[in-house]
Design a protein around this motif. Structure first.
Motif, PDB file in Angstrom:
ATOM      1  N   ILE A  88       0.960  -1.217  -0.148  1.00 42.19           N
ATOM      2  CA  ILE A  88       0.067  -0.055   0.067  1.00 42.19           C
ATOM      3  C   ILE A  88       0.953   1.346  -0.019  1.00 42.19           C
ATOM      4  CG2 ILE A  88      -1.726   1.305   1.247  1.00 42.19           C
ATOM      5  CD1 ILE A  88      -2.840  -1.387   0.406  1.00 42.19           C
ATOM      6  N   ARG A  89       0.724   2.202  -0.663  1.00 43.16           N
ATOM      7  CA  ARG A  89       1.109   3.512  -0.696  1.00 43.16           C
ATOM      8  C   ARG A  89       0.575   4.579   0.005  1.00 43.16           C
ATOM      9  NH1 ARG A  89       1.384   3.856  -7.383  1.00 43.16           N
ATOM     10  NH2 ARG A  89       2.552   1.914  -7.581  1.00 43.16           N
ATOM     11  N   ILE A  90       1.337   5.154   0.889  1.00 40.27           N
ATOM     12  CA  ILE A  90       0.918   6.165   1.858  1.00 40.27           C
ATOM     13  C   ILE A  90       1.611   7.544   1.454  1.00 40.27           C
ATOM     14  CG2 ILE A  90       0.786   7.034   4.387  1.00 40.27           C
ATOM     15  CD1 ILE A  90      -0.885   4.318   3.855  1.00 40.27           C
ATOM     16  N   THR A  91       0.743   8.503   1.486  1.00 41.72           N
ATOM     17  CA  THR A  91       1.247  10.006   0.935  1.00 41.72           C
ATOM     18  C   THR A  91       0.800  10.982   2.110  1.00 41.72           C
ATOM     19  OG1 THR A  91       0.776   9.549  -1.406  1.00 41.72           O
ATOM     20  CG2 THR A  91       1.222  11.558  -0.723  1.00 41.72           C
ATOM     21  N   LYS A  92       1.799  11.759   2.443  1.00 34.49           N
ATOM     22  CA  LYS A  92       1.762  12.601   3.300  1.00 34.49           C
ATOM     23  C   LYS A  92       2.281  14.176   2.791  1.00 34.49           C
ATOM     24  CE  LYS A  92       1.289  14.377   7.833  1.00 34.49           C
ATOM     25  NZ  LYS A  92      -0.016  15.125   7.998  1.00 34.49           N
ATOM     26  N   GLN A  93       1.498  15.144   3.033  1.00 33.63           N
ATOM     27  CA  GLN A  93       1.792  16.483   2.241  1.00 33.63           C
ATOM     28  C   GLN A  93       2.446  17.408   3.147  1.00 33.63           C
ATOM     29  OE1 GLN A  93      -1.969  17.126   0.216  1.00 33.63           O
ATOM     30  NE2 GLN A  93      -1.222  16.277  -1.784  1.00 33.63           N
ATOM     31  N   PHE A  94       3.039  18.307   2.767  1.00 32.98           N
ATOM     32  CA  PHE A  94       3.568  19.390   3.507  1.00 32.98           C
ATOM     33  C   PHE A  94       4.041  20.566   2.627  1.00 32.98           C
ATOM     34  CE2 PHE A  94       5.296  15.137   4.471  1.00 32.98           C
ATOM     35  CZ  PHE A  94       5.236  15.073   5.867  1.00 32.98           C
ATOM     36  N   SER A  95       4.053  21.623   3.455  1.00 30.66           N
ATOM     37  CA  SER A  95       4.414  23.048   2.918  1.00 30.66           C
ATOM     38  C   SER A  95       5.290  23.889   3.552  1.00 30.66           C
ATOM     39  CB  SER A  95       3.046  23.798   2.792  1.00 30.66           C
ATOM     40  OG  SER A  95       2.587  24.000   3.760  1.00 30.66           O
ATOM     41  N   PHE A  96       6.237  24.462   2.977  1.00 32.91           N
ATOM     42  CA  PHE A  96       7.200  25.502   3.354  1.00 32.91           C
ATOM     43  C   PHE A  96       7.566  26.576   2.601  1.00 32.91           C
ATOM     44  CE2 PHE A  96       9.358  21.873   1.546  1.00 32.91           C
ATOM     45  CZ  PHE A  96      10.385  22.376   0.714  1.00 32.91           C
ATOM     46  N   GLU A  97       8.284  27.354   3.135  1.00 32.52           N
ATOM     47  CA  GLU A  97       8.550  28.685   2.224  1.00 32.52           C
ATOM     48  C   GLU A  97       9.916  28.736   2.342  1.00 32.52           C
ATOM     49  OE1 GLU A  97       5.925  30.834   1.106  1.00 32.52           O
ATOM     50  OE2 GLU A  97       4.677  29.417   2.213  1.00 32.52           O
ATOM     51  N   THR A  98      10.479  29.053   1.080  1.00 32.51           N
ATOM     52  CA  THR A  98      12.040  28.950   0.955  1.00 32.51           C
ATOM     53  C   THR A  98      12.485  29.802  -0.123  1.00 32.51           C
ATOM     54  OG1 THR A  98      12.227  26.520   1.618  1.00 32.51           O
ATOM     55  CG2 THR A  98      14.134  27.373   0.444  1.00 32.51           C
ATOM     56  N   GLY A  99      13.581  30.658   0.139  1.00 28.28           N
ATOM     57  CA  GLY A  99      14.032  31.638  -0.850  1.00 28.28           C
ATOM     58  C   GLY A  99      15.413  30.986  -1.671  1.00 28.28           C
ATOM     59  N   HIS A 100      15.571  31.302  -2.955  1.00 29.28           N
ATOM     60  CA  HIS A 100      17.000  30.796  -3.463  1.00 29.28           C
ATOM     61  C   HIS A 100      17.124  31.646  -4.315  1.00 29.28           C
ATOM     62  CE1 HIS A 100      14.777  28.269  -6.865  1.00 29.28           C
ATOM     63  NE2 HIS A 100      14.053  29.136  -6.686  1.00 29.28           N
ATOM     64  N   ALA A 101      18.220  31.447  -5.246  1.00 28.90           N
ATOM     65  CA  ALA A 101      18.758  32.045  -6.286  1.00 28.90           C
ATOM     66  C   ALA A 101      19.630  31.109  -7.162  1.00 28.90           C
ATOM     67  CB  ALA A 101      19.716  33.417  -6.129  1.00 28.90           C
ATOM     68  N   LEU A 102      19.478  31.157  -8.422  1.00 30.82           N
ATOM     69  CA  LEU A 102      20.025  30.407  -9.219  1.00 30.82           C
ATOM     70  C   LEU A 102      21.321  31.106 -10.279  1.00 30.82           C
ATOM     71  CD1 LEU A 102      17.008  28.485 -11.062  1.00 30.82           C
ATOM     72  CD2 LEU A 102      18.353  27.867  -9.009  1.00 30.82           C
ATOM     73  N   PHE A 103      22.537  30.946  -9.462  1.00 28.82           N
ATOM     74  CA  PHE A 103      23.738  31.518 -10.030  1.00 28.82           C
ATOM     75  C   PHE A 103      24.018  31.052 -11.746  1.00 28.82           C
ATOM     76  CE2 PHE A 103      28.022  31.717 -10.961  1.00 28.82           C
ATOM     77  CZ  PHE A 103      28.395  33.224 -10.856  1.00 28.82           C
ATOM     78  N   GLY A 104      24.080  31.988 -12.398  1.00 25.00           N
ATOM     79  CA  GLY A 104      24.458  31.760 -13.893  1.00 25.00           C
ATOM     80  C   GLY A 104      23.358  31.517 -14.643  1.00 25.00           C
ATOM     81  N   TYR A 105      22.109  31.612 -14.270  1.00 19.97           N
ATOM     82  CA  TYR A 105      20.986  31.246 -14.944  1.00 19.97           C
ATOM     83  C   TYR A 105      20.428  32.445 -15.717  1.00 19.97           C
ATOM     84  CZ  TYR A 105      16.073  30.267 -15.971  1.00 19.97           C
ATOM     85  OH  TYR A 105      14.585  30.166 -16.403  1.00 19.97           O
ATOM     86  N   ASP A 106      20.156  32.107 -16.907  1.00 21.58           N
ATOM     87  CA  ASP A 106      19.719  33.391 -18.046  1.00 21.58           C
ATOM     88  C   ASP A 106      18.425  33.995 -17.782  1.00 21.58           C
ATOM     89  OD1 ASP A 106      18.346  31.172 -18.915  1.00 21.58           O
ATOM     90  OD2 ASP A 106      19.107  31.196 -20.941  1.00 21.58           O
ATOM     91  N   GLY A 107      17.530  33.538 -16.624  1.00 28.17           N
ATOM     92  CA  GLY A 107      16.294  34.404 -16.615  1.00 28.17           C
ATOM     93  C   GLY A 107      16.242  35.159 -15.133  1.00 28.17           C
ATOM     94  N   LYS A 108      15.042  35.390 -14.822  1.00 24.26           N
ATOM     95  CA  LYS A 108      14.764  36.137 -13.714  1.00 24.26           C
ATOM     96  C   LYS A 108      14.985  35.318 -12.513  1.00 24.26           C
ATOM     97  CE  LYS A 108      10.726  38.749 -15.370  1.00 24.26           C
ATOM     98  NZ  LYS A 108       9.247  38.913 -15.188  1.00 24.26           N
TER      99      LYS A 108
END
Length: 149
Positions: free
Chosen positions: A4-24
């Protein structure tokens, strides 16, 4: 007995930046992440066991994911440790901000791989991680499946 598969959902707030990326996303920004964790196993068949009929107690799964992922990443800013963002990270840390330096580009794809490894190490022997889904926006997510890895 059936798996049987059991699923639990979570939420969280996180900031980041993608160095070298060509967009926003090269700029520091944040997301309201939603993480779905699915494990697979056989329900406990021993009628004398306190968790009779469960694959895993949702509370136990919640504890693992909160300790390994949510409590660490919630309201943190994540940067690749191998980029010039380290200077920004040091400045933010000196001002009391929660910063995480990771050995990868902090994309949803790489984060979900990292999360899978952390969760797998904490699961009981009779339970396997089946899949993770890390939703970054309403329309964008990355998925990890054990059968693919």
């Amino acid at each position: 007995m059936a798996n049987i598969r059991i699923t639990k959902q979570f939420s969280f707030e996180t900031g980041h930046a993608l160095f070298g990326y060509d967009g926003k996303c090269r700029n520091v920004h944040g997301h309201s992440y939603k993480l779905s964790v699915t494990v697979i196993g056989t329900p406990i068949a021993d009628s004398n066991h306190v968790k009779f009929g469960m694959v895993i107690d949702f509370t136990d799964l919640k504890r693992i994911v909160k300790e390994e992922i949510v409590d660490l990443f919630d309201h943190a800013t994540v940067f690749n440790q191998n980029t010039p963002h380290v200077e920004l990270a040091d400045e933010l840390k000196s001002r009391g901000h929660h910063v995480i330096l990771v050995p990868y580009q902090p994309t949803s794809e790489n984060m979900v791989i990292d999360f899978a490894e952390k969760i797998k190490l904490r699961l009981p022997e009779n339970i396997s991680l089946h899949s993770l889904r890390l939703q970054e926006t309403e329309t964008s997510f990355a998925e990890w499946y054990a059968c693919d890895n």
